[in-house]
Motif scaffolding. Sequence first.
Motif, PDB file in Angstrom:
ATOM      1  N   GLY A   1      50.881 -10.776 -22.104  1.00  0.00           N
ATOM      2  CA  GLY A   1      51.508 -10.024 -23.192  1.00  0.00           C
ATOM      3  C   GLY A   1      51.103  -8.552 -23.250  1.00  0.00           C
ATOM      4  N   ALA A   2      50.092  -8.160 -22.472  1.00  0.00           N
ATOM      5  CA  ALA A   2      49.668  -6.753 -22.489  1.00  0.00           C
ATOM      6  C   ALA A   2      50.675  -5.909 -21.700  1.00  0.00           C
ATOM      7  N   ILE A   3      50.693  -4.601 -22.003  1.00  0.00           N
ATOM      8  CA  ILE A   3      51.663  -3.708 -21.351  1.00  0.00           C
ATOM      9  C   ILE A   3      50.932  -2.871 -20.311  1.00  0.00           C
ATOM     10  N   ARG A   4      51.244  -3.151 -19.066  1.00  0.00           N
ATOM     11  CA  ARG A   4      50.552  -2.464 -17.964  1.00  0.00           C
ATOM     12  C   ARG A   4      50.978  -0.994 -17.908  1.00  0.00           C
ATOM     13  N   LEU A   5      50.043  -0.068 -17.949  1.00  0.00           N
ATOM     14  CA  LEU A   5      50.390   1.359 -17.927  1.00  0.00           C
ATOM     15  C   LEU A   5      50.086   2.004 -16.588  1.00  0.00           C
ATOM     16  N   ALA A   6      49.191   1.391 -15.805  1.00  0.00           N
ATOM     17  CA  ALA A   6      48.894   1.910 -14.457  1.00  0.00           C
ATOM     18  C   ALA A   6      48.233   0.813 -13.648  1.00  0.00           C
ATOM     19  N   SER A   7      48.545   0.793 -12.334  1.00  0.00           N
ATOM     20  CA  SER A   7      47.946  -0.178 -11.418  1.00  0.00           C
ATOM     21  C   SER A   7      47.491   0.537 -10.150  1.00  0.00           C
ATOM     22  N   PRO A   8      46.522   1.438 -10.259  1.00  0.00           N
ATOM     23  CA  PRO A   8      46.105   2.187  -9.069  1.00  0.00           C
ATOM     24  C   PRO A   8      45.478   1.281  -8.011  1.00  0.00           C
ATOM     25  N   THR A   9      45.759   1.614  -6.755  1.00  0.00           N
ATOM     26  CA  THR A   9      45.185   0.800  -5.677  1.00  0.00           C
ATOM     27  C   THR A   9      43.932   1.444  -5.094  1.00  0.00           C
TER      28      THR A   9
ATOM     29  N   ALA B   1      42.452   8.284 -10.658  1.00  0.00           N
ATOM     30  CA  ALA B   1      42.297   9.613 -11.268  1.00  0.00           C
ATOM     31  C   ALA B   1      43.665  10.263 -11.473  1.00  0.00           C
ATOM     32  N   ARG B   2      44.511  10.174 -10.465  1.00  0.00           N
ATOM     33  CA  ARG B   2      45.824  10.826 -10.520  1.00  0.00           C
ATOM     34  C   ARG B   2      46.685  10.244 -11.638  1.00  0.00           C
ATOM     35  N   ASP B   3      46.568   8.933 -11.899  1.00  0.00           N
ATOM     36  CA  ASP B   3      47.479   8.253 -12.832  1.00  0.00           C
ATOM     37  C   ASP B   3      46.935   8.103 -14.253  1.00  0.00           C
ATOM     38  N   LEU B   4      45.639   8.359 -14.448  1.00  0.00           N
ATOM     39  CA  LEU B   4      45.018   8.059 -15.749  1.00  0.00           C
ATOM     40  C   LEU B   4      45.717   8.757 -16.918  1.00  0.00           C
ATOM     41  N   TYR B   5      45.887  10.088 -16.824  1.00  0.00           N
ATOM     42  CA  TYR B   5      46.462  10.826 -17.954  1.00  0.00           C
ATOM     43  C   TYR B   5      47.946  10.501 -18.149  1.00  0.00           C
ATOM     44  N   THR B   6      48.660  10.283 -17.028  1.00  0.00           N
ATOM     45  CA  THR B   6      50.075   9.897 -17.136  1.00  0.00           C
ATOM     46  C   THR B   6      50.177   8.569 -17.865  1.00  0.00           C
ATOM     47  N   ALA B   7      49.253   7.670 -17.557  1.00  0.00           N
ATOM     48  CA  ALA B   7      49.268   6.346 -18.190  1.00  0.00           C
ATOM     49  C   ALA B   7      48.981   6.466 -19.688  1.00  0.00           C
ATOM     50  N   LEU B   8      48.030   7.310 -20.063  1.00  0.00           N
ATOM     51  CA  LEU B   8      47.720   7.492 -21.493  1.00  0.00           C
ATOM     52  C   LEU B   8      48.925   8.075 -22.231  1.00  0.00           C
ATOM     53  N   ARG B   9      49.606   9.030 -21.582  1.00  0.00           N
ATOM     54  CA  ARG B   9      50.815   9.607 -22.205  1.00  0.00           C
ATOM     55  C   ARG B   9      51.915   8.567 -22.335  1.00  0.00           C
ATOM     56  N   LEU B  10      52.045   7.731 -21.309  1.00  0.00           N
ATOM     57  CA  LEU B  10      53.062   6.668 -21.343  1.00  0.00           C
ATOM     58  C   LEU B  10      52.804   5.735 -22.533  1.00  0.00           C
TER      59      LEU B  10
END
Length: 344
Positions: free
Chosen positions: A287-295, A301-310
Motif C-alpha cells: 500500500g505504500a507509494i514508491r517514490l524512487a527505486s535507485p539501483t 543521490a540523483r533521485d532523492l530530491y526529485t522523489a521528495l518533490r514527487l
Amino acid sequence: MGTRERRVSVKSDRSKLVKWDDLRMELILNCTQDLIKKAAKTLKAGHLVAFPTETVYGLGADATNEKAIGKIYSVKGRPIDHPLIVHISSINQLSKWAVNIPKYAFKLAEEFWPGPMTLILQRSALAEDFITGGQSNVGLRVPAQPIALALLSEFEKIGGSGIAAPSANRFGAVSPTTSNAVKSELENFLNDRDLILDGGLCLIGIESTIIDCTKVLPRVLRSGAITNEMIVTVSGLDESTNCDLSAIKAPGVLESHYSPKAKVVLDSIAKSGEGFIAMSDIPTPSGAIRLASPTTIQEYARDLYTALRLGDEKNLKKVIILLPQGEGLAVAIRDRATKAAAGK
Ligand code: TXA
Ligand code: MG
C-alpha cells in the motif's frame, strides 16, 4: 534569427572522478549559445539567472553587484548573514577572489575542479561583505556542468568576475534538480527580466562538498560527491578535526534543512498511503507509494530530491526514507535525509 542558434554538445570531463564513470555521457543540451549569451547579459544587467549545475540548480547573480545579490536573498527568503558561493570558470580565477591559499587547497582544486566541490578560502577585496555575510572567508566553486561553464565564460567575456549562486529553492526547502522544480519553487518570486536555463536533470543531485581551507588542515563542512576518502587521498585530511564546525558559520549545516512539505521519517517500514524511498532491491511495503527505486548509490543521490518533490506533488503527508548504508556518497545522502527529517 534562428540561423545563428546552434545546439551545444559538450562531453563532460569527469575522467578524474572514477566513481562517476557510470554517469559519463555526452550531453545534448537544450540551451543554445545565443541563449547563454543572453543569460550572461541578463546577469551583467543586474537580473537573476537560475542555471543548472552538476549538483543542483543555482540561482545566480553578478557576485560584484550588491543590488543583484540583494535580489537573491529576497527571492529565496534567506537570512542576510548566510554567505553565498561564488562560481568561477576555472582555477585561474581563484586568486582574483581568494588570498593566502594553502597548498592543499590548490591540490584539491587541481584534482576536483570543475566538479562538485566548494572551497572556503580567505577572501580578497573583490569578495565583499554582501557575498560573505560579513565573514573574512569566501566560498568558491568551478562547476562541471557544460551550460554553467559556458555561462561563466560568456559572463567573463563581457567583464563579469563570478556568479554568486545558492541552490535555487526557497530557504530551508529541497534544492531543485530540474528546471521545472526551479520554476515551481520560484516563479512567484522571480520577475520577467530574470531567466531560468534548462539543462535537464542534475547528474549528481545533491549539493557540493564544502571544505574549509582556512586552517592548516582542510575540514569538511558539508558532505557531497567529493567524499572524505577522495579528500584524504589528495590532501591528507585529519579526520579527527572533521567535525569541529565551531570556528566558521556554515548555515547549510543547520540541523533542519532540505525539507519538503511532507513529514520525512527515517525508517524501514512504510504504511499504506505513505511515500517510500529505498534502494531498488528493497520491496515496497504493501500500500505504500514508491517514490524512487535507485539501483546504485549515485542514482540514490540523483533521485532523492526529485522523489521528495514527487511526494509533495502527490500531496503525501508522510515520506519514509530507508537510508543507504556504507561510506562515500552514502554519507552525504544520510546527511541530507536526516536534515529533511529534522525539518518537520
Ligand atoms: O552544489 C552547490 O554547492 C550548489 C550549487 C548551485 O553550486 N550551491 C549551494 O549553495 O548549495 P547554498 O547557498 O544553497 O549552500 C551553500 C552553503 C550555505 O550553507 C552557505 O551558508 C555555505 O555554503 N557557505 C557559503 N559561503 C560560505 C563561507 N564563506 N563560509 C562558510 N560557509 C559558507
Ligand atoms: Mg541551499
